[in-house]
Write an enzyme that holds these catalytic residues in place. Structure first.
Site, PDB file in Angstrom:
ATOM      1  N   LYS A  45      10.597  81.217 -54.020  1.00 16.06           N
ATOM      2  CA  LYS A  45      11.649  81.033 -52.717  1.00 16.06           C
ATOM      3  C   LYS A  45      12.025  81.705 -52.491  1.00 16.06           C
ATOM      4  O   LYS A  45      11.516  82.900 -52.288  1.00 16.06           O
ATOM      5  CB  LYS A  45      13.056  81.099 -54.384  1.00 16.06           C
ATOM      6  CG  LYS A  45      14.630  81.352 -53.928  1.00 16.06           C
ATOM      7  CD  LYS A  45      14.668  78.739 -53.551  1.00 16.06           C
ATOM      8  CE  LYS A  45      16.456  79.531 -53.259  1.00 16.06           C
ATOM      9  NZ  LYS A  45      16.798  77.831 -53.135  1.00 16.06           N
ATOM     10  N   ASN A  76      21.177  68.683 -51.249  1.00 14.25           N
ATOM     11  CA  ASN A  76      21.353  70.134 -52.257  1.00 14.25           C
ATOM     12  C   ASN A  76      22.495  70.749 -51.350  1.00 14.25           C
ATOM     13  O   ASN A  76      21.807  70.880 -49.714  1.00 14.25           O
ATOM     14  CB  ASN A  76      20.207  70.766 -52.594  1.00 14.25           C
ATOM     15  CG  ASN A  76      20.293  71.355 -51.638  1.00 14.25           C
ATOM     16  OD1 ASN A  76      19.717  73.025 -50.885  1.00 14.25           O
ATOM     17  ND2 ASN A  76      18.684  70.973 -50.655  1.00 14.25           N
ATOM     18  N   ASN A 135      11.449  80.971 -43.038  1.00 14.88           N
ATOM     19  CA  ASN A 135      12.650  80.145 -43.296  1.00 14.88           C
ATOM     20  C   ASN A 135      13.314  79.835 -42.120  1.00 14.88           C
ATOM     21  O   ASN A 135      14.422  80.715 -41.768  1.00 14.88           O
ATOM     22  CB  ASN A 135      13.183  79.985 -44.560  1.00 14.88           C
ATOM     23  CG  ASN A 135      14.249  78.835 -45.154  1.00 14.88           C
ATOM     24  OD1 ASN A 135      14.798  78.189 -43.988  1.00 14.88           O
ATOM     25  ND2 ASN A 135      13.885  78.149 -45.848  1.00 14.88           N
ATOM     26  N   PHE A 136      12.858  79.173 -40.990  1.00 16.11           N
ATOM     27  CA  PHE A 136      14.150  78.864 -40.140  1.00 16.11           C
ATOM     28  C   PHE A 136      14.557  77.762 -39.854  1.00 16.11           C
ATOM     29  O   PHE A 136      15.120  76.987 -38.696  1.00 16.11           O
ATOM     30  CB  PHE A 136      13.032  79.386 -38.383  1.00 16.11           C
ATOM     31  CG  PHE A 136      12.376  80.163 -38.468  1.00 16.11           C
ATOM     32  CD1 PHE A 136      12.988  81.073 -38.168  1.00 16.11           C
ATOM     33  CD2 PHE A 136      10.929  79.992 -38.242  1.00 16.11           C
ATOM     34  CE1 PHE A 136      12.653  82.475 -37.623  1.00 16.11           C
ATOM     35  CE2 PHE A 136      10.112  81.485 -38.178  1.00 16.11           C
ATOM     36  CZ  PHE A 136      10.345  81.831 -37.814  1.00 16.11           C
ATOM     37  N   CYS A 138      17.043  76.166 -42.822  1.00 11.56           N
ATOM     38  CA  CYS A 138      17.711  76.230 -44.288  1.00 11.56           C
ATOM     39  C   CYS A 138      19.425  75.708 -43.533  1.00 11.56           C
ATOM     40  O   CYS A 138      19.777  76.364 -42.445  1.00 11.56           O
ATOM     41  CB  CYS A 138      18.052  77.113 -45.058  1.00 11.56           C
ATOM     42  SG  CYS A 138      19.170  77.017 -46.048  1.00 11.56           S
ATOM     43  N   LYS A 176       8.917  77.536 -41.218  1.00 17.06           N
ATOM     44  CA  LYS A 176       9.399  76.731 -41.557  1.00 17.06           C
ATOM     45  C   LYS A 176      10.170  75.595 -40.434  1.00 17.06           C
ATOM     46  O   LYS A 176      11.485  76.074 -40.291  1.00 17.06           O
ATOM     47  CB  LYS A 176       9.471  76.698 -42.868  1.00 17.06           C
ATOM     48  CG  LYS A 176       9.979  75.689 -43.131  1.00 17.06           C
ATOM     49  CD  LYS A 176      10.112  75.369 -44.930  1.00 17.06           C
ATOM     50  CE  LYS A 176      10.653  74.305 -45.581  1.00 17.06           C
ATOM     51  NZ  LYS A 176      10.699  74.462 -46.746  1.00 17.06           N
ATOM     52  N   ASN A 203      11.559  70.751 -43.427  1.00 21.61           N
ATOM     53  CA  ASN A 203      12.961  71.109 -44.355  1.00 21.61           C
ATOM     54  C   ASN A 203      13.237  69.760 -44.368  1.00 21.61           C
ATOM     55  O   ASN A 203      13.909  69.234 -44.152  1.00 21.61           O
ATOM     56  CB  ASN A 203      13.022  72.287 -43.802  1.00 21.61           C
ATOM     57  CG  ASN A 203      14.284  73.150 -44.889  1.00 21.61           C
ATOM     58  OD1 ASN A 203      14.714  72.505 -45.679  1.00 21.61           O
ATOM     59  ND2 ASN A 203      14.035  75.245 -45.313  1.00 21.61           N
TER      60      ASN A 203
HETATM   61  C1  LIG Z   1      17.685  72.342 -54.442  1.00 20.74           C
HETATM   62  C2  LIG Z   1      16.127  72.288 -52.946  1.00 20.74           C
HETATM   63  C3  LIG Z   1      16.525  74.560 -52.954  1.00 20.74           C
HETATM   64  C4  LIG Z   1      15.865  74.460 -51.498  1.00 20.74           C
HETATM   65  N1  LIG Z   1      15.374  75.639 -51.122  1.00 20.74           N
HETATM   66  C5  LIG Z   1      15.112  75.463 -50.552  1.00 20.74           C
HETATM   67  C6  LIG Z   1      14.818  77.278 -49.602  1.00 20.74           C
HETATM   68  O1  LIG Z   1      15.530  78.060 -50.547  1.00 20.74           O
HETATM   69  N2  LIG Z   1      13.973  77.644 -48.801  1.00 20.74           N
HETATM   70  C7  LIG Z   1      12.948  76.363 -48.325  1.00 20.74           C
HETATM   71  O2  LIG Z   1      12.448  76.845 -47.400  1.00 20.74           O
HETATM   72  N3  LIG Z   1      13.317  75.618 -48.476  1.00 20.74           N
HETATM   73  C8  LIG Z   1      14.268  74.928 -49.238  1.00 20.74           C
HETATM   74  N4  LIG Z   1      14.408  73.894 -49.533  1.00 20.74           N
HETATM   75  C9  LIG Z   1      13.262  73.196 -49.011  1.00 20.74           C
HETATM   76  C10 LIG Z   1      12.108  72.359 -49.455  1.00 20.74           C
HETATM   77  O3  LIG Z   1      11.097  73.138 -49.851  1.00 20.74           O
HETATM   78  C11 LIG Z   1      11.996  71.241 -48.452  1.00 20.74           C
HETATM   79  O4  LIG Z   1      11.270  71.678 -47.373  1.00 20.74           O
HETATM   80  C12 LIG Z   1      12.405  70.128 -48.729  1.00 20.74           C
HETATM   81  O5  LIG Z   1      13.434  69.554 -49.743  1.00 20.74           O
HETATM   82  C13 LIG Z   1      11.976  68.453 -48.474  1.00 20.74           C
HETATM   83  O6  LIG Z   1      10.434  68.401 -49.232  1.00 20.74           O
HETATM   84  P1  LIG Z   1      11.074  67.894 -50.589  1.00 20.74           P
HETATM   85  O7  LIG Z   1      11.532  65.800 -50.542  1.00 20.74           O
HETATM   86  O8  LIG Z   1       9.574  67.584 -51.415  1.00 20.74           O
HETATM   87  O9  LIG Z   1      11.804  68.284 -51.431  1.00 20.74           O
HETATM   88  C14 LIG Z   1      14.860  73.433 -51.046  1.00 20.74           C
HETATM   89  C15 LIG Z   1      15.143  71.961 -51.752  1.00 20.74           C
HETATM   90  C16 LIG Z   1      16.578  71.463 -52.176  1.00 20.74           C
HETATM   91  C17 LIG Z   1      16.050  69.916 -52.779  1.00 20.74           C
END
Ligand SMILES: Cc1cc2nc3c(=O)[nH]c(=O)nc-3n(C[C@H](O)[C@H](O)[C@H](O)COP(=O)(O)O)c2cc1C
Length: 372
Positions: A45, A76, A135-136, A138, A176, A203
Site C-alpha cells: 500500500k 473507492n 504513486n503519481f 491517486c 505509476k 491507476n
Molecule cells: C480500495 C483501493 C485502494 C487503492 N489504493 C491504492 C494505493 O494506495 N496506491 C496505488 O498506487 N493504487 C491504489 N489503488 C489502485 C490500484 O492499485 C489499481 O491501480 C487500480 O485499482 C486498477 O487495478 P484493479 O482493477 O486490479 O484494482 C487502489 C485501488 C483500490 C480499489
C-alpha cells in the site's frame, strides 16, 4: 513445459502476477499471505513520511453490479496508508527476513519536495525493499495536497521527481500513471526521460458511482456528501489495455529495454495474457484480490500456463507485445477492407454507408457491425 518465471529490471519473479498497491498489501500480515499463496511480487500500500495527514472515511467503496449480481465496477475514495512510516520500515524489514526471496516493492508518494522524495527512497531501501513504484496517480484526496495525480498530470513535474528518485535509488523504480489525462504517452515519456526503470498503468479512473434516486445523494455517501473517487475492476479493463498498448508502443520506439507493468481489471490468466500480448512484462491485481481473495493467483497462473501451452510459448518473452503489430490507423483498416471487399461478404445486414441506416432495422444493423 512453459514457465512463468521472469526477470524484470533485475528482479527475479516466479510468475508475473503482482499484488497491486492497495488494501491487499496494507500490512505485513496480508503481504505474508500473498507470498504464501504464490504471488510473483507484492507492491505494498502506498506510504508517505507523514501518515498523520492521512485520514480515511467510511464507507469509502461503492460497487457496480451486473444484472446477475457480479461486481463489474468498484469505486473507492480511500487514501494512501494511514499507518506511521516507522511501522512500515519495521514491517518491510520483517517481511524481507520472513520471505527473503519474495519480491517486495514499496509504493511511495510524497509532496513536491526533493528532500522528502530522497528521504523516503533511502529509508525504504535501508529497510530492504527490492524496488519502488512511485504513486503519481491517486485521483482523490491527495491531489488536494498537490500529491498523487496532481503530479502525474504534469509531465514536467513527473520528469523532475523521477530525476530526484533516480539520484537516490539503487533499486529499480516504476512510475505509476494516472489514466485521467488525454494522452498517456506524455506523462509516460516524461517519467522514462526522468530515469524511471519502468511504467505501471493504470491507476483508477476518476468517477462518480451514481446517485441514490430516493435520497438524491451521490454515492458513496459520507454524512450525506461525497467526492469523486477512483474506478477499478473489470469495467476498466478495455481502457487499461488501450493505455498499456500505447505505452508499450512508446517504449518500443523510444525507450527499448524499459519495463511495463499492466493493471486495471485483471481477474484471470486470460486477462493477464492480453496485457502481456500488448506489451506488459508483469501484471498487477488489486480489486480482483478484494473480490476473490489471495488464492485467486493459483487459477490465474494455471490459466496463463494453459494459454502458453496451447500456443507453444515457452516463456513470457515469446509472446510479450506480439499483438502490438496488429494496430494500425483507421484509414488503413478502410484500405485493407476495400482491397478484399470484405465488407459486402461478411456483414450483409450491416449499413455500408450512413445513408443505409433504417429506423425499423436499426438494432439489427448495429448488431451486424459489432464484433461477433
Ligand atoms: C480500495 C483501493 C485502494 C487503492 N489504493 C491504492 C494505493 O494506495 N496506491 C496505488 O498506487 N493504487 C491504489 N489503488 C489502485 C490500484 O492499485 C489499481 O491501480 C487500480 O485499482 C486498477 O487495478 P484493479 O482493477 O486490479 O484494482 C487502489 C485501488 C483500490 C480499489
Amino acid at each position: 513445459m512453459p514457465t512463468l518465471a521472469t526477470t524484470v529490471d533485475g528482479l527475479s519473479l516466479p510468475n508475473p502476477f503482482i499484488i497491486g498497491s492497495g488494501p491487499p498489501g496494507t500490512n505485513l500480515n496480508v503481504i505474508g499471505k500473498a507470498f504464501k499463496e504464490g504471488w510473483g511480487a507484492v507492491i505494498a500500500k502506498t506510504v508517505s513520511l507523514d501518515a498523520s495527514k492521512v485520514v480515511n472515511v467510511s464507507p469509502r467503496y461503492a460497487k457496480l453490479l451486473s444484472g446477475n449480481g457480479e461486481v463489474i465496477g468498484w469505486e473507492n475514495i480511500e487514501l494512501i496508508s494511514d499507518r506511521p512510516f516507522k511501522i512500515w520500515e519495521d514491517e518491510f524489514k520483517k517481511c524481507k527476513d520472513q520471505f527473503p526471496s519474495g519480491v517486495l516493492i514499496a509504493s511511495v508518494m510524497e509532496e513536491y519536495r526533493k528532500d522528502a522524495w530522497i528521504e523516503i527512497v533511502q529509508r525504504c531501501e535501508a529497510a530492504g525493499v527490492d524496488g519502488f513504484e512511485l504513486n503519481f496517480s491517486c485521483p482523490h484526496g491527495l491531489p488536494e495536497r498537490k500529491m498523487g495525480a496532481a503530479m502525474g498530470e504534469n509531465p514536467e513535474i513527473l520528469e523532475e521527481v523521477c530525476g530526484w528518485v533516480k539520484s537516490a535509488a539503487t533499486k529499480p523504480f516504476w512510475a505509476k500513471m494516472t489514466p485521467n489525462i488525454t494522452h498517456i504517452e506524455d506523462p509516460s515519456r516524461a517519467a522514462l526521460r526522468g530515469g524511471a526503470t519502468g511504467v505501471s498503468a493504470i491507476n483508477t479512473i476518476r468517477s462518480v458511482m451514481g446517485v441514490n434516486l430516493d435520497t438524491l445523494r451521490p454515492e458513496p455517501t459520507v454524512e450525506g456528501y461525497t467526492t469523486p473517487g477512483g474506478y477499478s475492476s473489470r469495467a476498466v479493463k478495455p481502457i487499461a489495455l488501450r493505455m498499456v498498448m500505447e505505452i508499450a508502443t512508446l517504449i518500443r520506439a523510444e525507450f527499448p529495454g524499459r519495463s511495463l507493468s499492466g493493471l486495471g481489471g485483471i481477474e484471470s490468466g486470460k486477462d493477464a495474457a492480453e496485457f502481456i500480448l500488448l506489451g506488459a512484462d508483469t501484471v498487477q491485481v488489486c480489486t480482483g484480490v478484494m473480490k476473490f481473495g489471495y488464492e485467486c493467483v493459483k487459477p490465474m497462473t494455471e490459466e496463463l500456463l494453459a494459454f502458453m501451452a496451447k500456443h507453444k510459448f515457452e516463456t513470457l518473452a515469446d509472446f510479450k507485445g506480439k499483438s502490438l503489430d496488429y494496430f494500425t490507423t483507421h484509414a488503413d483498416l478502410v484500405k485493407r477492407q476495400g482491397d478484399r471487399k470484405a465488407a459486402q461478404k461478411s456483414a450483409p445486414a450491416a449499413a455500408r454507408s450512413d445513408a443505409e441506416w433504417k429506423g425499423d432495422e436499426f438494432v439489427k444493423q448495429s448488431d451486424a457491425l459489432a464484433r461477433s
